[in-house]
Enzyme design. Structure first.
Site, PDB file in Angstrom:
ATOM      1  N   ALA A  43       0.840  -1.195   0.000  1.00 27.15           N
ATOM      2  CA  ALA A  43       0.000   0.000   0.000  1.00 27.15           C
ATOM      3  C   ALA A  43       0.872   1.241   0.000  1.00 27.15           C
ATOM      4  O   ALA A  43       1.973   1.239   0.561  1.00 27.15           O
ATOM      5  CB  ALA A  43      -0.910   0.006   1.235  1.00 27.15           C
ATOM      6  N   LYS A 121      10.149   6.415  13.202  1.00 28.30           N
ATOM      7  CA  LYS A 121      10.549   6.849  14.550  1.00 28.30           C
ATOM      8  C   LYS A 121       9.363   7.264  15.415  1.00 28.30           C
ATOM      9  O   LYS A 121       9.526   7.558  16.588  1.00 28.30           O
ATOM     10  CB  LYS A 121      11.529   8.028  14.442  1.00 28.30           C
ATOM     11  CG  LYS A 121      12.923   7.596  14.013  1.00 28.30           C
ATOM     12  CD  LYS A 121      13.897   8.735  13.937  1.00 28.30           C
ATOM     13  CE  LYS A 121      13.717   9.550  12.685  1.00 28.30           C
ATOM     14  NZ  LYS A 121      14.105   8.868  11.441  1.00 28.30           N
ATOM     15  N   GLU A 140      14.013  -1.931  14.984  1.00 28.05           N
ATOM     16  CA  GLU A 140      15.471  -1.816  14.995  1.00 28.05           C
ATOM     17  C   GLU A 140      15.945  -0.664  14.116  1.00 28.05           C
ATOM     18  O   GLU A 140      16.828   0.100  14.498  1.00 28.05           O
ATOM     19  CB  GLU A 140      16.095  -3.127  14.497  1.00 28.05           C
ATOM     20  CG  GLU A 140      17.609  -3.137  14.425  1.00 28.05           C
ATOM     21  CD  GLU A 140      18.248  -2.996  15.793  1.00 28.05           C
ATOM     22  OE1 GLU A 140      18.119  -3.930  16.583  1.00 28.05           O
ATOM     23  OE2 GLU A 140      18.837  -1.930  16.083  1.00 28.05           O
ATOM     24  N   VAL A 143      16.525   3.474  14.816  1.00 23.96           N
ATOM     25  CA  VAL A 143      17.740   4.088  15.360  1.00 23.96           C
ATOM     26  C   VAL A 143      18.953   3.403  14.719  1.00 23.96           C
ATOM     27  O   VAL A 143      19.112   2.191  14.834  1.00 23.96           O
ATOM     28  CB  VAL A 143      17.839   3.935  16.896  1.00 23.96           C
ATOM     29  CG1 VAL A 143      19.102   4.615  17.424  1.00 23.96           C
ATOM     30  CG2 VAL A 143      16.610   4.502  17.588  1.00 23.96           C
ATOM     31  N   ALA A 145      19.556   2.752  11.643  1.00 30.08           N
ATOM     32  CA  ALA A 145      19.239   1.970  10.435  1.00 30.08           C
ATOM     33  C   ALA A 145      19.589   0.495  10.648  1.00 30.08           C
ATOM     34  O   ALA A 145      19.007  -0.144  11.516  1.00 30.08           O
ATOM     35  CB  ALA A 145      19.942   2.555   9.212  1.00 30.08           C
ATOM     36  N   LEU A 147      22.321  -0.834  11.855  1.00 33.20           N
ATOM     37  CA  LEU A 147      23.244  -1.133  12.959  1.00 33.20           C
ATOM     38  C   LEU A 147      22.488  -1.792  14.111  1.00 33.20           C
ATOM     39  O   LEU A 147      21.351  -1.422  14.394  1.00 33.20           O
ATOM     40  CB  LEU A 147      23.914   0.151  13.462  1.00 33.20           C
ATOM     41  CG  LEU A 147      24.688   0.976  12.437  1.00 33.20           C
ATOM     42  CD1 LEU A 147      25.189   2.272  13.083  1.00 33.20           C
ATOM     43  CD2 LEU A 147      25.875   0.184  11.888  1.00 33.20           C
ATOM     44  N   GLU A 201      18.365  16.925   4.500  1.00 32.90           N
ATOM     45  CA  GLU A 201      17.030  17.061   3.936  1.00 32.90           C
ATOM     46  C   GLU A 201      17.053  18.268   2.983  1.00 32.90           C
ATOM     47  O   GLU A 201      17.958  19.110   3.084  1.00 32.90           O
ATOM     48  CB  GLU A 201      16.008  17.304   5.062  1.00 32.90           C
ATOM     49  CG  GLU A 201      15.878  16.172   6.060  1.00 32.90           C
ATOM     50  CD  GLU A 201      15.267  14.910   5.461  1.00 32.90           C
ATOM     51  OE1 GLU A 201      14.427  15.016   4.552  1.00 32.90           O
ATOM     52  OE2 GLU A 201      15.653  13.805   5.888  1.00 32.90           O
ATOM     53  N   ASP A 212      15.151  15.094  14.738  1.00 32.47           N
ATOM     54  CA  ASP A 212      15.333  13.700  14.321  1.00 32.47           C
ATOM     55  C   ASP A 212      16.161  12.944  15.370  1.00 32.47           C
ATOM     56  O   ASP A 212      15.821  11.824  15.769  1.00 32.47           O
ATOM     57  CB  ASP A 212      16.035  13.683  12.954  1.00 32.47           C
ATOM     58  CG  ASP A 212      16.453  12.294  12.545  1.00 32.47           C
ATOM     59  OD1 ASP A 212      15.577  11.494  12.178  1.00 32.47           O
ATOM     60  OD2 ASP A 212      17.662  12.001  12.588  1.00 32.47           O
ATOM     61  N   LYS A 216      15.047   9.783  18.217  1.00 31.81           N
ATOM     62  CA  LYS A 216      15.819   8.559  18.465  1.00 31.81           C
ATOM     63  C   LYS A 216      16.194   8.436  19.947  1.00 31.81           C
ATOM     64  O   LYS A 216      16.180   7.346  20.513  1.00 31.81           O
ATOM     65  CB  LYS A 216      17.074   8.549  17.582  1.00 31.81           C
ATOM     66  CG  LYS A 216      16.740   8.417  16.095  1.00 31.81           C
ATOM     67  CD  LYS A 216      17.959   8.628  15.214  1.00 31.81           C
ATOM     68  CE  LYS A 216      17.568   8.536  13.737  1.00 31.81           C
ATOM     69  NZ  LYS A 216      18.652   9.022  12.843  1.00 31.81           N
ATOM     70  N   GLY A 333      20.578   5.332   4.809  1.00 32.03           N
ATOM     71  CA  GLY A 333      20.662   4.777   3.459  1.00 32.03           C
ATOM     72  C   GLY A 333      19.604   3.708   3.287  1.00 32.03           C
ATOM     73  O   GLY A 333      19.271   2.995   4.239  1.00 32.03           O
TER      74      GLY A 333
END
Lengths: 362, 362
Positions: A43, A121, A140, A143, A145, A147, A201, A212, A216, A333
């Protein structure tokens, strides 16, 4: 053979990368875990495409995006969720949007036994709903990405370690900016370079505001058992106050040099002590407080040694008291974020995979 | 409410720390995961103590060690395993020994549906047995103790990333020695200091031989899908050849200064290039080779910045190509090793916890 039905909301860069990864790994996971991952619904913000699971499963690597746009029915999230939880398998809804409103649905999905996985987030309000019942909410990738940040923190907490402090460089953009910024280089030129590289951004104020990072930090604080809200955080915005209300990014960038002297002064002060500036999120579990601020760190500190746009998260705990447990690496990324989401889907797949007794009977 | 029966072999420092952690967390995990962890059997190399699960479960925090020594029956591993897999629950055998022979039993345990968790580095021969069936063999703590090393690598592999290279400082002892050793300090005095601090084995040659690091490299290589055996590795021993056959540690330590000039020369050569020496394990997945060697690294390399006795593992992959994913921190010690074992037990507990449909019925 078990089946895990996946419903994806948000077919953007991360969502597309995830579908590609799922398609590539489906045969391996079928052999390794004895579970078949099946994308049964997709969707976007307007339309949805539901597959007939038994007759014609969605082609994971096929033309699903085109079909969503051309043949998709109007979005109907309750129907979407019922489809993902169709009988004969387990269901997980993957929210790859950055939407404020999709997380409002998590609680009802979890309540109906659907697992939820997201890099969004804004999920933390639904955390309470995931407690107790069998369905899990995993985030996961929200925060760092891909890692292993939240999974590491969860293991520390669940094995009974006492987390005392979490410190992190949690924004790749701000990591790059402060790893590059040094006395003699105007701060505004570093921001301009980061913007040109596509690291910020479209309006760099979204990064420089610190919000941002703050989101986190809230996620990390809550994973430590604190009841921190975004409003509780002390957040030092790097957007000079007179520039906050400017209408456009171009205007902001044009006037940012007016404040270079101020930032140069801070960098000089740090350098005079042999340190560097870093923009750091902190959860101080002992005092129950959290903050996001620009601070000076000595040259031999792990934060000072960071390069490029890496994230770095340091956990100080009762067991990791003398030196912290550190996770470091690229924290943004599409591919690594999708991999973080996929890792959570795998957690769920492992938990619904055939159990030893069942495997013996298969 | 599900039940996960735990059988512990090896009540040493790690095993005792694990039992303490399990006891402390049992109520939390019962509430959070809906699963009751129950220690139902303990064994040392000679004796075993099996609890009557329903009538009188072993007291997790109680006098089990004393009872093992005073009332334990002679060790009978097949009976031990049958007891752990008693009906009405799921079973996991935790091997906290450093034994060569206990891992010989993993295959049959896994075949009978028992999960196996271990920090024992000699487990890799049993890896094949864990494939396909529902029972799992987890050994997170065999590399980096409580640091998330193998779980991170598994997620990279299972989400379809291509690991190209793993480089690691995998011994806390050798990390300390080379983080401390610098031109002007005799190498033998650094080894003596590490020995006095209790960082080395009673005979430091066990650390300096590199075999402990080599075993970890084999584990990492196999997790990447290579079929590396210990014999395939190029291992640079730091024990001077003439000292290898000396009977005792004292004799070794007394004669080690004879070789200080040689090590000083290497440190000087590294320093002349602005670098430092580090003892590093490498898995080069592309070439299918692995090695353990003393190398020079430039000052801005993550290895050069290490302090104390930290481990550091860097994963370079297709997705983490420009900068690696790094995990760093203390990689030895009873509490963190036990926590790594406990994390694996939790993985298994989550996979046998009530599922959403079952939770709804409970």
């Amino acid at each position: 053979m078990g089946r895990l039905c996946v419903g994806l909301i948000g077919p953007g860069l991360i969502g597309k990368s995830l579908v590609q990864q799922l398609g590539q790994q489906t045969p391996y996971l079928r052999d390794k875990l004895g579970i078949h991952l099946s994308l049964v619904a997709v969707a976007n913000s307007k339309r949805q495409l539901l597959a007939d699971v038994d007759a014609a499963p969605l082609q994971l690597a096929g033309d699903w995006l085109e079909r969503l746009q051309l043949q998709g029915a109007p979005l109907d999230l309750p129907a979407f969720a019922r489809h993902v939880s169709a009988p004969g398998g387990w269901g997980v809804i993957v929210d790859c949007t950055a939407s404020d409103s999709v997380p409002d649905h998590y609680e009802s999905w979890l309540g109906s036994g659907l697992h939820v996985v997201t890099p969004n987030k804004k999920y933390s309000a639904a955390l309470r709903a995931a407690r107790g019942g069998g369905a899990r909410l995993l985030a996961e990738a929200s925060v760092g990405a891909g890692l292993p940040v939240l999974s590491t923190l969860r293991d520390l907490v669940e094995t009974g370690d006492q987390v005392t402090r979490i410190e992190g460089i949690l924004s790749g953009t701000l990591s790059y900016i402060f790893n590059t910024f040094r006395p003699g280089t105007p701060f505004s030129s570093v921001v301009a370079a980061a913007k040109d590289l596509g690291y910020t951004e479209p309006d760099p104020r979204e990064d420089l505001s610190g919000m941002d990072v703050a989101r986190k930090v809230v996620i990390l604080a809550r994973a430590c058992g604190l009841s921190t809200e975004l409003e509780d955080l002390r957040v030092e915005s790097l957007v000079p106050e007179p520039l906050q209300a400017l209408p456009g990014a171009d205007e902001f960038m044009a006037r940012l040099p007016e404040f270079d002297a101020e930032m140069a002064q801070r960098a000089d002060a740090a350098a005079a002590e042999g340190g560097v500036l870093r923009y750091v999120g902190v959860v101080d579990v002992a005092s129950g407080t959290a903050s996001v601020t620009l601070q000076s760190f000595p040259a031999d500190h792990a934060f000072a040694q960071l390069q490029g746009s890496d994230n770095l998260i340091a956990f100080t705990t009762q067991r990791y008291a003398a030196t912290p447990l550190i996770v470091r690496g690229p924290g943004a990324g599409a591919a690594v974020t999708a991999a973080g989401v996929f890792g959570d889907i795998l957690q769920i797949a492992r938990s619904v995979a055939p159990r030893p007794a069942e495997a013996g009977k298969a």
